[in-house]
Design a protein around this motif. Structure first.
Motif, PDB file in Angstrom:
ATOM      1  N   ARG A  74      79.724  37.055  50.994  1.00  0.00           N
ATOM      2  CA  ARG A  74      80.983  36.500  50.496  1.00  0.00           C
ATOM      3  C   ARG A  74      81.356  37.224  49.202  1.00  0.00           C
ATOM      4  O   ARG A  74      80.488  37.590  48.399  1.00  0.00           O
ATOM      5  N   ASN A 118      81.381  28.670  55.041  1.00  0.00           N
ATOM      6  CA  ASN A 118      81.478  30.110  54.845  1.00  0.00           C
ATOM      7  C   ASN A 118      80.589  30.918  55.789  1.00  0.00           C
ATOM      8  O   ASN A 118      80.407  32.109  55.596  1.00  0.00           O
ATOM      9  N   ASN A 127      79.932  32.727  59.386  1.00  0.00           N
ATOM     10  CA  ASN A 127      80.829  33.458  60.283  1.00  0.00           C
ATOM     11  C   ASN A 127      81.342  32.574  61.412  1.00  0.00           C
ATOM     12  O   ASN A 127      82.502  32.677  61.810  1.00  0.00           O
ATOM     13  N   ILE A 172      84.099  30.231  59.975  1.00  0.00           N
ATOM     14  CA  ILE A 172      85.276  31.033  59.636  1.00  0.00           C
ATOM     15  C   ILE A 172      86.038  31.391  60.908  1.00  0.00           C
ATOM     16  O   ILE A 172      87.264  31.257  60.975  1.00  0.00           O
ATOM     17  N   TYR A 181      87.873  28.328  62.255  1.00  0.00           N
ATOM     18  CA  TYR A 181      89.127  28.101  61.525  1.00  0.00           C
ATOM     19  C   TYR A 181      90.213  29.068  62.014  1.00  0.00           C
ATOM     20  O   TYR A 181      91.359  28.685  62.211  1.00  0.00           O
ATOM     21  N   ARG A 182      89.833  30.319  62.195  1.00  0.00           N
ATOM     22  CA  ARG A 182      90.813  31.342  62.566  1.00  0.00           C
ATOM     23  C   ARG A 182      91.383  31.113  63.963  1.00  0.00           C
ATOM     24  O   ARG A 182      92.524  31.451  64.225  1.00  0.00           O
ATOM     25  N   TYR A 221      92.206  33.501  57.359  1.00  0.00           N
ATOM     26  CA  TYR A 221      91.101  32.975  56.542  1.00  0.00           C
ATOM     27  C   TYR A 221      89.860  33.840  56.740  1.00  0.00           C
ATOM     28  O   TYR A 221      89.454  34.125  57.862  1.00  0.00           O
ATOM     29  N   SER A 222      89.261  34.262  55.635  1.00  0.00           N
ATOM     30  CA  SER A 222      88.061  35.100  55.709  1.00  0.00           C
ATOM     31  C   SER A 222      86.911  34.505  54.909  1.00  0.00           C
ATOM     32  O   SER A 222      85.972  35.211  54.561  1.00  0.00           O
ATOM     33  N   GLY A 223      86.991  33.218  54.634  1.00  0.00           N
ATOM     34  CA  GLY A 223      85.960  32.562  53.849  1.00  0.00           C
ATOM     35  C   GLY A 223      86.367  32.471  52.390  1.00  0.00           C
ATOM     36  O   GLY A 223      87.282  33.140  51.940  1.00  0.00           O
TER      37      GLY A 223
END
Length: 186
Positions: free
Chosen positions: A27, A99, A101, A104, A107-108, A116-118
């Motif tokens: 991150r 956070n 993978n 994330i 969410y995407r 969103y990438s964290g």
């Protein structure tokens, strides 16, 4: 009396280990844009969750209210410090899971947060501090006011950004296409 500091030390160690873990898994320490902003208010941007405060900060404050209430019910014999340490561990675990993978990507694919990438580590640490603030406020305020603040935050974020803690949980656990369309402005 000398051991009253110990649960707070445990909380700080949990926070430190969380930051180390988030850095270890890749991150970003701060926003890849290279700046640190106190407030970032564009939830549909790749910079969201990369700065200190954003529209999701109130949901972490709500976590503090909820953790205080829940721990008061099940662990009220523990000191405030130990209940805060437990709440910190729970919130830190969420920051680590959020956070990952897998989450994330979830969410995407299930929300309108396709960029969103964290969180940045800075944002995750701020989220932990917002939980602390909510926990502390819940310990000081009357229950009715705590409930009013939680409802107010949920209504405010739902109205302003079409998201909040409740919608976030629904879309993460059981995505509803109608909610996703509404959140996208449809």
């Amino acid at each position: 009396m000398a051991r009253n500091w110990f649960p707070y030390a445990v909380s700080f160690v949990v926070i430190l280990l969380t930051a180390i873990w988030l850095l270890y898994i890749g991150r970003d320490a701060i926003c890849p844009c290279g700046t640190v902003k106190l407030w970032y208010g564009e939830p549909a941007s790749p910079e969201n969750s990369k700065h200190i405060l954003d529209w999701y900060s109130p949901s972490h404050m709500i976590h503090g209210f909820l953790f205080f209430g829940g721990l008061w019910i099940v662990a009220r014999r523990l000191s405030f410090g130990w209940r805060l340490a437990i709440a910190t561990a729970i919130e830190a675990a969420w920051e680590i899971v959020e956070n990952s993978n897998a989450i994330i990507e979830r969410y995407r694919t299930t929300t309108v947060s396709d960029e969103y990438s964290g969180d940045s580590v800075l944002n995750s640490m701020s989220d932990l501090m917002m939980m602390w603030l909510g926990f502390w406020l819940a310990s000081r305020l009357p229950v009715w006011l705590s409930v009013l603040i939680v409802i107010g935050f949920e209504l405010l974020t739902t109205w302003l950004i079409r998201d909040g803690l409740t919608l976030n949980v629904i879309m993460l656990l059981y995505p509803v296409e109608a909610i996703k369309l509404w959140q996208a402005g449809g």
